[in-house]
Scaffold this active site. Structure first.
Site, mmCIF file in Angstrom:
data_model
loop_
_atom_site.group_PDB
_atom_site.id
_atom_site.type_symbol
_atom_site.label_atom_id
_atom_site.label_comp_id
_atom_site.label_asym_id
_atom_site.label_seq_id
_atom_site.Cartn_x
_atom_site.Cartn_y
_atom_site.Cartn_z
ATOM 1 N N ARG A 106 5.479 5.489 6.035
ATOM 2 C CA ARG A 106 6.216 4.646 5.072
ATOM 3 C C ARG A 106 7.280 3.914 5.859
ATOM 4 N NH1 ARG A 106 8.334 6.056 -0.916
ATOM 5 N NH2 ARG A 106 6.117 5.668 -1.203
ATOM 6 N N HIS A 133 1.256 -1.392 -0.886
ATOM 7 C CA HIS A 133 1.225 0.038 -1.201
ATOM 8 C C HIS A 133 -0.212 0.433 -1.597
ATOM 9 C CE1 HIS A 133 2.658 3.935 -1.989
ATOM 10 N NE2 HIS A 133 3.404 3.744 -3.051
ATOM 11 N N GLN A 136 -1.131 3.657 -3.658
ATOM 12 C CA GLN A 136 -0.801 3.577 -5.080
ATOM 13 C C GLN A 136 -1.942 2.905 -5.846
ATOM 14 O OE1 GLN A 136 2.098 4.876 -6.562
ATOM 15 N NE2 GLN A 136 0.811 4.552 -8.340
ATOM 16 N N ASP A 223 6.845 -2.280 -12.306
ATOM 17 C CA ASP A 223 7.502 -1.479 -11.269
ATOM 18 C C ASP A 223 8.984 -1.843 -11.306
ATOM 19 O OD1 ASP A 223 8.045 0.133 -9.086
ATOM 20 O OD2 ASP A 223 7.196 -1.230 -7.591
ATOM 21 N N CYS A 262 4.113 2.931 -11.152
ATOM 22 C CA CYS A 262 3.903 3.786 -9.971
ATOM 23 C C CYS A 262 4.961 4.876 -9.861
ATOM 24 C CB CYS A 262 3.888 2.935 -8.714
ATOM 25 S SG CYS A 262 5.456 2.118 -8.368
ATOM 26 N N ARG A 290 -2.375 10.348 -7.464
ATOM 27 C CA ARG A 290 -2.088 10.087 -6.054
ATOM 28 C C ARG A 290 -2.716 11.185 -5.189
ATOM 29 N NH1 ARG A 290 2.280 6.968 -4.577
ATOM 30 N NH2 ARG A 290 1.404 7.254 -2.493
HETATM 31 N N1 CP Z 1 4.951 5.781 -6.238
HETATM 32 C C1 CP Z 1 5.435 6.242 -5.075
HETATM 33 O O1 CP Z 1 5.009 5.860 -3.985
HETATM 34 O O2 CP Z 1 6.423 7.170 -5.225
HETATM 35 P P1 CP Z 1 7.355 7.754 -4.068
HETATM 36 O O3 CP Z 1 8.273 6.667 -3.629
HETATM 37 O O4 CP Z 1 8.092 8.890 -4.728
HETATM 38 O O5 CP Z 1 6.483 8.237 -2.944
HETATM 39 N N1 NVA Z 2 8.348 -1.180 -5.170
HETATM 40 C C1 NVA Z 2 8.900 0.131 -4.965
HETATM 41 C C2 NVA Z 2 7.825 1.157 -5.019
HETATM 42 C C3 NVA Z 2 8.262 2.560 -4.803
HETATM 43 C C4 NVA Z 2 7.137 3.518 -4.866
HETATM 44 C C5 NVA Z 2 9.630 0.184 -3.634
HETATM 45 O O1 NVA Z 2 9.161 -0.401 -2.647
HETATM 46 O O2 NVA Z 2 10.696 0.783 -3.578
#
Ligand code: CP
Ligand code: NVA
Length: 304
Positions: A106, A133, A136, A223, A262, A290
């Protein structure tokens, strides 16, 4: 099934058939697990997980998934690695490749996951970058298939920020023949290249009107307005009140439409608690999925 791609960075790397096969296997693995069947398909395999940003679902679902498949996941925050002291992503990637069977990361900049993948001899999975992502979207498509019993021919409405989750979702819709209508305020549209590529396969409608976007929609998704990488936290004023998914907006979609997010959600901003906790919401199944979707992805990527 062996995937053609080594890495999963956007979702666009998967062919339509590969994506459908992963979704179908996710549903099978979920059913198996509920019946107590959990085969060690990834025995002795190790996944390294690098987190530059916080996570609840991604971290726990990957770790639990690797454990259930008989493998092991290593949680590495970027701060604990020599990355913090200036070792390059290239050198980190080459080193980790010598120890583990796959890397999930990430990151902030999408280019960072591309560099990681380019320098890794093992598969690299994007666990969220500022632009995409894909994991997701796998779980989201799995959830839609479970709830609607099909994907082909549905309509999905995306309301709010045209962000990383939205970009991968557009690719996912294009590959599974779901038409997508996206309603954002001006200046918050998703990636234009993603839209142009996806328009070759399905209808991708860019709107500034949430009511028009949700008309005839089978799925309404949103989101947070403020993603982790955003520098300013006062973006909500550009979205509210029009781009909030409320009970009255849900009434404008198909009567049996499902609501997806998500998570994490900012209740009272992009969605009301009434919708999040209401009968059309599938957000907890979506979060659970997930786990199953990523298990199917890992098996497709790593099983020999
Ligand atoms: N939806 C998602 O990726 O959640 P987290 O940020 O908790 O991993
Ligand atoms: N769009 C959000 C998704 C988190 C899972 C972010 O990037 O923070």
């Amino acid at each position: 099934m062996k995937l053609k791609t080594k890495d999963l960075l956007t979702l666009n790397e998967l062919s339509k058939n590969e994506l459908i096969a992963i979704i179908d296997n996710s549903i099978k693995l979920k059913k198996d697990l509920k019946r107590g069947i959990c085969k060690p398909l990834l025995k002795n395999k190790t996944l390294a997980m690098i987190f530059q940003k916080p996570s609840t679902r991604t971290r726990v679902s990957f770790e639990a998934g690797m454990y259930q498949l008989g493998g092991h996941a290593l949680n590495l925050t970027a701060d604990e690695l020599q990355l913090r002291r200036g070792e390059t992503i290239q050198d980190t990637s080459k080193t980790l490749s010598r120890y583990v069977n796959a890397i999930m990361a990430r990151v902030y900049l999408h280019e960072e996951i591309e560099i990681l993948a380019k320098n890794s001899s093992v598969p690299v999975i994007n666990g969220l970058s500022d632009s995409f992502h894909p994991c997701q979207t796998l779980a989201d498509l799995m959830t839609i298939k479970e709830k609607k019993k099909k994907l082909n021919g549905l309509k999905l409405a995306w309301v709010g920020d045209g962000n990383n989750v939205c970009n991968s979702m557009i690719y996912g819709c294009a590959k599974t023949s779901i038409d997508i209508s996206i309603a954002t305020p001006k200046g918050y549209e998703p990636n234009q290249k993603v839209i142009n590529e996806s328009k070759k396969s399905v209808q991708v409608e860019l709107l500034n009107d949430p009511i028009a976007a949700v008309k005839d929609a089978d799925v309404v998704a949103t989101d947070t307005f403020v993603s982790i990488h955003h520098q300013t936290t006062d973006r909500a004023k550009d979205f509210l009140p029009r781009f909030q998914v409320s009970a009255s907006l849900m009434k404008k979609a198909n009567p049996n439409a499902i609501f997806m997010h998500c998570l994490p959600a900012k209740r009272g901003q992009e969605v009301t608690s009434e919708v999040m906790d209401g009968p059309q919401s599938v957000v907890w199944d979506e979060a659970e999925n997930r786990l199953h979707a990523q298990k199917a992805l890992l098996v497709a990527m790593l099983q020999v």
